[in-house]
Design an enzyme around this catalytic site. Sequence first.
Site, PDB file in Angstrom:
ATOM      1  N   GLY A  17       0.786  -1.235   0.000  1.00  0.00           N
ATOM      2  CA  GLY A  17       0.000   0.000   0.000  1.00  0.00           C
ATOM      3  C   GLY A  17       0.816   1.283   0.000  1.00  0.00           C
ATOM      4  N   ILE A  18       0.504   2.165   0.945  1.00  0.00           N
ATOM      5  CA  ILE A  18       1.109   3.501   1.013  1.00  0.00           C
ATOM      6  C   ILE A  18       2.607   3.405   1.305  1.00  0.00           C
ATOM      7  CG2 ILE A  18       1.153   5.639   2.381  1.00  0.00           C
ATOM      8  CD1 ILE A  18      -1.956   5.228   2.738  1.00  0.00           C
ATOM      9  N   ASP A  63       8.858  -5.444  13.499  1.00  0.00           N
ATOM     10  CA  ASP A  63       7.528  -5.223  14.071  1.00  0.00           C
ATOM     11  C   ASP A  63       7.602  -3.918  14.865  1.00  0.00           C
ATOM     12  OD1 ASP A  63       5.297  -5.102  15.730  1.00  0.00           O
ATOM     13  OD2 ASP A  63       5.237  -7.264  16.081  1.00  0.00           O
ATOM     14  N   TYR A 161      -9.218   2.720  16.346  1.00  0.00           N
ATOM     15  CA  TYR A 161      -8.428   3.258  15.223  1.00  0.00           C
ATOM     16  C   TYR A 161      -8.390   4.784  15.283  1.00  0.00           C
ATOM     17  CZ  TYR A 161      -6.774   4.041  10.430  1.00  0.00           C
ATOM     18  OH  TYR A 161      -6.052   4.446   9.327  1.00  0.00           O
ATOM     19  N   LYS A 165      -5.153   7.279  15.823  1.00  0.00           N
ATOM     20  CA  LYS A 165      -4.729   8.249  14.810  1.00  0.00           C
ATOM     21  C   LYS A 165      -4.803   9.688  15.344  1.00  0.00           C
ATOM     22  CE  LYS A 165      -3.604   5.332  11.603  1.00  0.00           C
ATOM     23  NZ  LYS A 165      -2.207   5.213  11.189  1.00  0.00           N
ATOM     24  N   THR A 198      -5.955   0.713  -1.003  1.00  0.00           N
ATOM     25  CA  THR A 198      -4.820  -0.165  -0.718  1.00  0.00           C
ATOM     26  C   THR A 198      -5.370  -1.495  -0.188  1.00  0.00           C
ATOM     27  OG1 THR A 198      -4.713   0.486   1.592  1.00  0.00           O
ATOM     28  CG2 THR A 198      -3.450   1.841   0.034  1.00  0.00           C
ATOM     29  N   PRO A 199      -4.503  -2.490   0.019  1.00  0.00           N
ATOM     30  CA  PRO A 199      -4.978  -3.754   0.600  1.00  0.00           C
ATOM     31  C   PRO A 199      -5.743  -3.554   1.922  1.00  0.00           C
ATOM     32  CG  PRO A 199      -2.812  -4.081  -0.324  1.00  0.00           C
ATOM     33  CD  PRO A 199      -3.098  -2.606  -0.454  1.00  0.00           C
TER      34      PRO A 199
HETATM   35  N1  LIG Z   1      -5.633   3.057   3.165  1.00  0.00           N
HETATM   36  C1  LIG Z   1      -6.290   4.070   3.749  1.00  0.00           C
HETATM   37  O1  LIG Z   1      -7.432   4.404   3.398  1.00  0.00           O
HETATM   38  C2  LIG Z   1      -5.632   4.871   4.837  1.00  0.00           C
HETATM   39  C3  LIG Z   1      -6.248   6.055   5.232  1.00  0.00           C
HETATM   40  C4  LIG Z   1      -5.668   6.808   6.247  1.00  0.00           C
HETATM   41  C5  LIG Z   1      -4.517   6.370   6.864  1.00  0.00           C
HETATM   42  N2  LIG Z   1      -3.947   5.200   6.463  1.00  0.00           N
HETATM   43  C6  LIG Z   1      -2.740   4.769   7.173  1.00  0.00           C
HETATM   44  O2  LIG Z   1      -1.686   4.576   6.246  1.00  0.00           O
HETATM   45  C7  LIG Z   1      -0.818   3.555   6.719  1.00  0.00           C
HETATM   46  C8  LIG Z   1      -0.616   2.516   5.632  1.00  0.00           C
HETATM   47  O3  LIG Z   1      -1.874   1.948   5.308  1.00  0.00           O
HETATM   48  P1  LIG Z   1      -2.131   1.071   3.992  1.00  0.00           P
HETATM   49  O4  LIG Z   1      -3.498   1.412   3.553  1.00  0.00           O
HETATM   50  O5  LIG Z   1      -1.003   1.187   3.068  1.00  0.00           O
HETATM   51  O6  LIG Z   1      -2.188  -0.383   4.651  1.00  0.00           O
HETATM   52  P2  LIG Z   1      -1.692  -1.814   4.126  1.00  0.00           P
HETATM   53  O7  LIG Z   1      -2.441  -2.792   4.960  1.00  0.00           O
HETATM   54  O8  LIG Z   1      -1.799  -1.911   2.653  1.00  0.00           O
HETATM   55  O9  LIG Z   1      -0.144  -1.824   4.519  1.00  0.00           O
HETATM   56  C9  LIG Z   1       0.251  -1.790   5.876  1.00  0.00           C
HETATM   57  C10 LIG Z   1       1.603  -2.460   6.004  1.00  0.00           C
HETATM   58  O10 LIG Z   1       1.967  -2.405   7.390  1.00  0.00           O
HETATM   59  C11 LIG Z   1       2.497  -3.664   7.760  1.00  0.00           C
HETATM   60  N3  LIG Z   1       2.340  -3.879   9.195  1.00  0.00           N
HETATM   61  C12 LIG Z   1       1.210  -4.213   9.885  1.00  0.00           C
HETATM   62  N4  LIG Z   1       1.500  -4.342  11.188  1.00  0.00           N
HETATM   63  C13 LIG Z   1       2.819  -4.089  11.328  1.00  0.00           C
HETATM   64  C14 LIG Z   1       3.702  -4.075  12.437  1.00  0.00           C
HETATM   65  N5  LIG Z   1       3.296  -4.369  13.670  1.00  0.00           N
HETATM   66  N6  LIG Z   1       4.998  -3.741  12.221  1.00  0.00           N
HETATM   67  C15 LIG Z   1       5.445  -3.465  10.970  1.00  0.00           C
HETATM   68  N7  LIG Z   1       4.665  -3.504   9.883  1.00  0.00           N
HETATM   69  C16 LIG Z   1       3.361  -3.808  10.061  1.00  0.00           C
HETATM   70  C17 LIG Z   1       1.731  -4.697   6.936  1.00  0.00           C
HETATM   71  O11 LIG Z   1       2.440  -5.919   6.831  1.00  0.00           O
HETATM   72  C18 LIG Z   1       1.591  -3.941   5.607  1.00  0.00           C
HETATM   73  O12 LIG Z   1       2.682  -4.223   4.747  1.00  0.00           O
HETATM   74  C19 LIG Z   1      -1.459   3.005   7.985  1.00  0.00           C
HETATM   75  O13 LIG Z   1      -0.871   3.633   9.123  1.00  0.00           O
HETATM   76  C20 LIG Z   1      -2.903   3.427   7.844  1.00  0.00           C
HETATM   77  O14 LIG Z   1      -3.573   3.524   9.075  1.00  0.00           O
HETATM   78  C21 LIG Z   1      -4.473   4.437   5.470  1.00  0.00           C
END
Ligand SMILES: NC(=O)c1ccc[n+]([C@@H]2O[C@H](COP(=O)([O-])OP(=O)(O)OC[C@H]3O[C@@H](n4cnc5c(N)ncnc54)[C@H](O)[C@@H]3O)[C@@H](O)[C@H]2O)c1
Length: 266
Positions: A17-18, A63, A161, A165, A198-199
């Site tokens: 993802g991000i 982690d 959540y 945040k 994203t996933p």
């Molecule tokens: N996707 C959205 O809509 C969105 C919106 C606002 C904020 N965010 C924030 O952006 C960030 C990335 O989100 P995303 O959508 O890419 O999610 P994602 O699930 O696609 O990717 C998250 C990654 O974090 C890793 N991860 C999970 N737990 C972990 C841990 N304990 N230690 C290390 N790595 C760990 C996972 O393996 C994964 O690769 C997150 O903090 C999420 O809360 C996402």
Amino acid sequence: MARVADKIALVTGAASGIGRAAALALAHEGAHVIATDIDLDGAESVADEIRRTNRRAIALKHDVSREGEWRTAIDATVSEFGRLDVLVNNAGIGPSKPLLETSLEDWHGVMRINLDGVFLGVRMGVEAMRSLPSRPRQRPGSIVNLSSILGLVGMAETAAYSASKGGVRLLTKSTALECAEKGYDVRINSIHPGFTWTPMVQSAVKRMASAEADEEAIRTALTALHPLGRMGTADDIAAAVVYLASDESSFMTGAELVIDGGYSAR
Ligand SMILES: NC(=O)c1ccc[n+]([C@@H]2O[C@H](COP(=O)([O-])OP(=O)(O)OC[C@H]3O[C@@H](n4cnc5c(N)ncnc54)[C@H](O)[C@@H]3O)[C@@H](O)[C@H]2O)c1
């Protein structure tokens, strides 16, 4: 001129993802990258992709909720690259549950990763990056914390959540002020994405699907929350990460960058 030329950037949660998009975008703009994740294979594949573009990159299993693994990741960064310039605290989980079904264990599970993980990253990142009279920084340091629109406004069934945040938002501001006051030459800012395809969101949509609303209907409803008429892409958010990591944002600290297609404007 590359926008983050030769900066050393550690990105957590870089396998997906991000985080993945941010690691690739930083490398594209000249950074050398440490891609960390609990998913080592995913982090390795991002590091491989970066190395194919002739940037240096390593992958680490990390982690973010574990203090010892932070120490190992920072030490590995400094021993491989000599310093740390940019830290992107991106790793996070996004479960949603009704309040009355949220156990204390659920709550702590979210806090450990989304808030404790960012706290540990900021503390150890600042310790590694700060400018000292005996060790002035060659390049200004930048820490970028991934919060969310749900760190700005509430949403039903996201108590843990949203609280995590919201915590990231003010952890960012307090630590940014402390770094400025102490002359550490480290800026700290937060990013607040709207729903981003994203996933994390894809699996949430799958979980929410029911007999009354299929996945397509839920995706359409989530899209409609954004006045610009679409969800974000990981690259939309990665662009903000590059900006905050670069010296283009050198007068920004303690700020919140909202990238949400207008979600929180009304
Ligand atoms: N996707 C959205 O809509 C969105 C919106 C606002 C904020 N965010 C924030 O952006 C960030 C990335 O989100 P995303 O959508 O890419 O999610 P994602 O699930 O696609 O990717 C998250 C990654 O974090 C890793 N991860 C999970 N737990 C972990 C841990 N304990 N230690 C290390 N790595 C760990 C996972 O393996 C994964 O690769 C997150 O903090 C999420 O809360 C996402």
